[in-house]
Design an enzyme around this catalytic site. Structure first.
Site, PDB file in Angstrom:
ATOM      1  CG  HIS A 104      -2.009  -1.063   1.074  1.00  0.00           C
ATOM      2  ND1 HIS A 104      -1.996  -2.217   1.818  1.00  0.00           N
ATOM      3  CD2 HIS A 104      -3.103  -1.150   0.271  1.00  0.00           C
ATOM      4  CE1 HIS A 104      -3.031  -2.972   1.474  1.00  0.00           C
ATOM      5  NE2 HIS A 104      -3.726  -2.346   0.541  1.00  0.00           N
ATOM      6  CG  ASP A 128      -2.421   5.000  -2.596  1.00  0.00           C
ATOM      7  OD1 ASP A 128      -1.600   4.152  -2.976  1.00  0.00           O
ATOM      8  OD2 ASP A 128      -3.270   4.777  -1.707  1.00  0.00           O
TER       9      ASP A 128
HETATM   10  C1  MRS Z   1     -10.386  -2.830   7.995  1.00  0.00           C
HETATM   11  C2  MRS Z   1     -10.497  -3.151   6.472  1.00  0.00           C
HETATM   12  C3  MRS Z   1     -11.531  -2.372   5.759  1.00  0.00           C
HETATM   13  C4  MRS Z   1     -11.259  -2.297   4.317  1.00  0.00           C
HETATM   14  C5  MRS Z   1     -11.709  -0.986   3.761  1.00  0.00           C
HETATM   15  C6  MRS Z   1     -10.885  -0.579   2.574  1.00  0.00           C
HETATM   16  C7  MRS Z   1     -10.845   0.911   2.455  1.00  0.00           C
HETATM   17  C8  MRS Z   1      -9.986   1.303   1.317  1.00  0.00           C
HETATM   18  C9  MRS Z   1      -9.249   2.583   1.622  1.00  0.00           C
HETATM   19  C10 MRS Z   1      -8.272   2.867   0.547  1.00  0.00           C
HETATM   20  C11 MRS Z   1      -6.882   2.447   0.999  1.00  0.00           C
HETATM   21  C12 MRS Z   1      -5.870   2.759  -0.042  1.00  0.00           C
HETATM   22  C13 MRS Z   1      -4.548   2.151   0.334  1.00  0.00           C
HETATM   23  C14 MRS Z   1      -3.792   2.987   1.356  1.00  0.00           C
HETATM   24  C15 MRS Z   1      -3.684   1.963  -0.883  1.00  0.00           C
HETATM   25  O1  MRS Z   1      -2.523   2.161  -0.835  1.00  0.00           O
HETATM   26  S1  MRS Z   1      -4.413   1.405  -2.339  1.00  0.00           S
HETATM   27  C16 MRS Z   1      -3.076   0.885  -3.393  1.00  0.00           C
HETATM   28  C17 MRS Z   1      -2.925  -0.581  -3.341  1.00  0.00           C
HETATM   29  N1  MRS Z   1      -1.930  -1.088  -4.240  1.00  0.00           N
HETATM   30  C18 MRS Z   1      -2.120  -1.159  -5.567  1.00  0.00           C
HETATM   31  O2  MRS Z   1      -3.115  -0.760  -6.128  1.00  0.00           O
HETATM   32  C19 MRS Z   1      -0.962  -1.733  -6.343  1.00  0.00           C
HETATM   33  C20 MRS Z   1      -1.370  -2.717  -7.420  1.00  0.00           C
HETATM   34  N2  MRS Z   1      -2.258  -3.720  -6.926  1.00  0.00           N
HETATM   35  C21 MRS Z   1      -1.900  -4.705  -6.088  1.00  0.00           C
HETATM   36  O3  MRS Z   1      -0.748  -4.843  -5.689  1.00  0.00           O
HETATM   37  C22 MRS Z   1      -2.991  -5.670  -5.641  1.00  0.00           C
HETATM   38  O4  MRS Z   1      -4.098  -5.519  -6.500  1.00  0.00           O
HETATM   39  C23 MRS Z   1      -3.434  -5.446  -4.185  1.00  0.00           C
HETATM   40  C24 MRS Z   1      -3.904  -4.018  -3.948  1.00  0.00           C
HETATM   41  C25 MRS Z   1      -2.272  -5.755  -3.260  1.00  0.00           C
HETATM   42  C26 MRS Z   1      -4.600  -6.355  -3.874  1.00  0.00           C
HETATM   43  O5  MRS Z   1      -4.202  -7.691  -4.058  1.00  0.00           O
HETATM   44  P1  MRS Z   1      -5.267  -8.828  -4.278  1.00  0.00           P
HETATM   45  O6  MRS Z   1      -6.525  -8.534  -3.537  1.00  0.00           O
HETATM   46  O7  MRS Z   1      -4.602 -10.123  -3.974  1.00  0.00           O
HETATM   47  O8  MRS Z   1      -5.667  -8.671  -5.827  1.00  0.00           O
HETATM   48  P2  MRS Z   1      -4.807  -8.983  -7.136  1.00  0.00           P
HETATM   49  O9  MRS Z   1      -3.629  -9.865  -6.863  1.00  0.00           O
HETATM   50  O10 MRS Z   1      -4.510  -7.690  -7.823  1.00  0.00           O
HETATM   51  O11 MRS Z   1      -5.825  -9.822  -7.995  1.00  0.00           O
HETATM   52  C27 MRS Z   1      -7.119  -9.414  -8.269  1.00  0.00           C
HETATM   53  C28 MRS Z   1      -7.979 -10.625  -8.432  1.00  0.00           C
HETATM   54  O12 MRS Z   1      -9.293 -10.206  -8.722  1.00  0.00           O
HETATM   55  C29 MRS Z   1      -9.724 -10.830  -9.926  1.00  0.00           C
HETATM   56  N3  MRS Z   1     -10.664  -9.946 -10.610  1.00  0.00           N
HETATM   57  C30 MRS Z   1     -10.482  -8.644 -10.922  1.00  0.00           C
HETATM   58  N4  MRS Z   1     -11.571  -8.143 -11.533  1.00  0.00           N
HETATM   59  C31 MRS Z   1     -12.448  -9.156 -11.628  1.00  0.00           C
HETATM   60  C32 MRS Z   1     -13.768  -9.302 -12.173  1.00  0.00           C
HETATM   61  N5  MRS Z   1     -14.390  -8.268 -12.742  1.00  0.00           N
HETATM   62  N6  MRS Z   1     -14.376 -10.514 -12.076  1.00  0.00           N
HETATM   63  C33 MRS Z   1     -13.748 -11.567 -11.486  1.00  0.00           C
HETATM   64  N7  MRS Z   1     -12.503 -11.486 -10.959  1.00  0.00           N
HETATM   65  C34 MRS Z   1     -11.878 -10.318 -11.031  1.00  0.00           C
HETATM   66  C35 MRS Z   1      -8.457 -11.053 -10.711  1.00  0.00           C
HETATM   67  O13 MRS Z   1      -8.623 -12.026 -11.721  1.00  0.00           O
HETATM   68  C36 MRS Z   1      -7.536 -11.500  -9.601  1.00  0.00           C
HETATM   69  O14 MRS Z   1      -7.833 -12.837  -9.277  1.00  0.00           O
HETATM   70  P3  MRS Z   1      -6.648 -13.889  -8.873  1.00  0.00           P
HETATM   71  O15 MRS Z   1      -5.560 -13.766  -9.894  1.00  0.00           O
HETATM   72  O16 MRS Z   1      -6.201 -13.475  -7.506  1.00  0.00           O
HETATM   73  O17 MRS Z   1      -7.333 -15.219  -8.895  1.00  0.00           O
END
Ligand code: MRS
Length: 382
Positions: free
Chosen positions: A122, A152
């Protein structure tokens, strides 16, 4: 608007890619967010101006559908971990073969190569890896990330949007698309180029929180006022520093020199005491119209009603009365026109978009009945 006519397919992500898509939408692009099926709520708070299509990309038909959408689009923006798109059969090799004009933007933390490229992370991790986090924080305290703004948004979403606009510009000459490898580590580091390059002129050779712009200098810091609010002081140059002392009713002859590092704690004590003696409104009155570089630290409640921001219409309201910053920068002939209606519900525009991209009613009905796509009704407007 500047990006009118540009068609963008944005695969739904967490924060940086949605921000990138929102920038493109604000400036006129038609952005379609591809959401998952069976996930009726979206965490996307940056969905302004987008339409949502819900597609199950884990089905071969869903993949074929996305490929068809990309054939007729200018940009695809994907926010997944390295290799996810390739595993789905949606990698750049496939999509660019079908549409050589496509701009394939990949927004990740660590980029498409290197030993961290497949790791989760993140903003705080990316900012740490950029070197910048080591410079952020108060003296004697641990490093402190400024929300998730640096990697981000500045180094991620905004930098990726720049890459897309550059690639669109280049395409007008070459007629060809290209792949954008937007790493948030590199984007954040690049945003920090000033910090890197200004090491050579001695701006950062003291410890964290002890230098000119990191809270070390008493004339570049915030001070609490009598009413528990704050003023921001940025009086660097001697002529502006002089104005600061004048506003604070301090005599330069009775103070240590501005750049005497060893006297900074004493100067800070004096400024702290002074600022604590009047309210934020009083200090604003004192410093408004001067070159002291002193401004109130406005809360979100205060920003839009501040005269300067009000005069420039720097903040806007959507149809639900929610306030938001106006898209920046302002272009004289083709400014952004942010959408003022509510954000899309997941799958709200599935049918509308598929029709627009040439799918027949029979094809759409089949995809709906087999769960390849999903549609959901828009929220009722109360
Ligand atoms: C207390 C918890 C509450 C949660 C509330 C959340 C609140 C959110 C607040 C915002 C916080 C923001 C924070 C601070 C950030 O920094 S956001 C930045 C995060 N990093 C990135 O974006 C960098 C690039 N992305 C990544 O490294 C990764 O996507 C991730 C963010 C680490 C997440 O990893 P992970 O969940 O394992 O997902 P991924 O490996 O990317 O794989 C995604 C899987 O989803 C699937 N997918 C996608 N779209 C579809 C669809 N339409 N239909 C069906 N499936 C879908 C993909 O095929 C993939 O599946 P698979 O390959 O894992 O089998």
């Amino acid at each position: 608007m500047a990006l009118t006519g540009v068609k963008v397919i944005e695969l739904a992500g967490l924060a940086p890619a949605p921000f990138c898509g929102m920038i493109l939408a604000d400036f006129g692009a038609k952005v379609i967010r591809v959401d998952r099926t069976k996930a009726p709520t979206s965490l996307d708070t940056q969905a302004r101006g987008k339409r949502s299509v819900a597609i199950n990309l884990k089905s071969p038909e869903g993949v074929t559908l996305l490929r068809r959408l990309c054939v007729c689009s200018d940009v695809v923006l994907e926010p997944y971990r390295k290799g996810v798109m390739e595993k789905l059969g949606l990698g750049p090799d496939e999509l660019l073969a079908e549409n050589p004009r496509l701009i394939y933007a990949r927004l990740t933390g660590y980029g498409q190569s290197g030993s961290y490229s497949s790791a989760a992370g993140h903003d705080i991790n990316y900012t740490a890896m950029s070197g910048l986090l080591s410079r952020l924080g108060r003296s004697g305290e641990k490093p402190h990330a400024p929300l998730n703004l640096l990697a981000d948004f500045a180094g991620g979403g905004l930098t990726c949007a720049l890459g897309i606009v550059l690639a669109l510009l280049e395409r007008t000459k070459s007629g060809r698309g290209q792949i954008i490898d937007a790493s948030m580590v590199e984007g954040a580091a690049y945003t920090g180029s000033f910090v890197w390059k200004s090491q050579s002129i001695g701006l950062w050779n003291r410890g964290r929180g002890e230098s000119l712009l990191d809270g070390g200098a008493p004339f570049y810091d915030t001070y609490e006022t009598l009413d528990g609010k704050y003023m921001a002081v940025g009086a660097i140059e001697p002529q502006f520093y002089e104005q600061l002392l004048k506003g604070l009713e301090l005599d330069a002859g009775e103070l240590p020199p501005q750049l005497s590092f060893s006297d900074w704690p004493e100067l800070r004590r004096i400024f702290t005491e002074r600022f604590a003696s009047k309210t934020q409104a009083d200090w604003s009155e004192t410093f408004d119209g001067t070159d002291a570089c002193v401004t109130p630290v406005l809360s979100f409640d205060q920003v839009s009603s501040h005269p300067h921001n009000r005069e420039r219409c720097s903040f806007m309201k959507n149809s639900s009365g929610e306030e938001f910053p106006r898209p920046a920068p302002v272009l004289s002939r083709t400014p952004a026109e942010p959408c003022l209606t509510s954000d899309p519900v997941v799958g709200e525009h599935t049918i509308e978009v598929l029709r627009e991209y040439g799918f027949t009613s029979a094809e759409i009905d089949k995809m709906l009945s087999t769960g390849v796509v999903e549609r959901n009704a828009a929220k009722a407007k109360l």
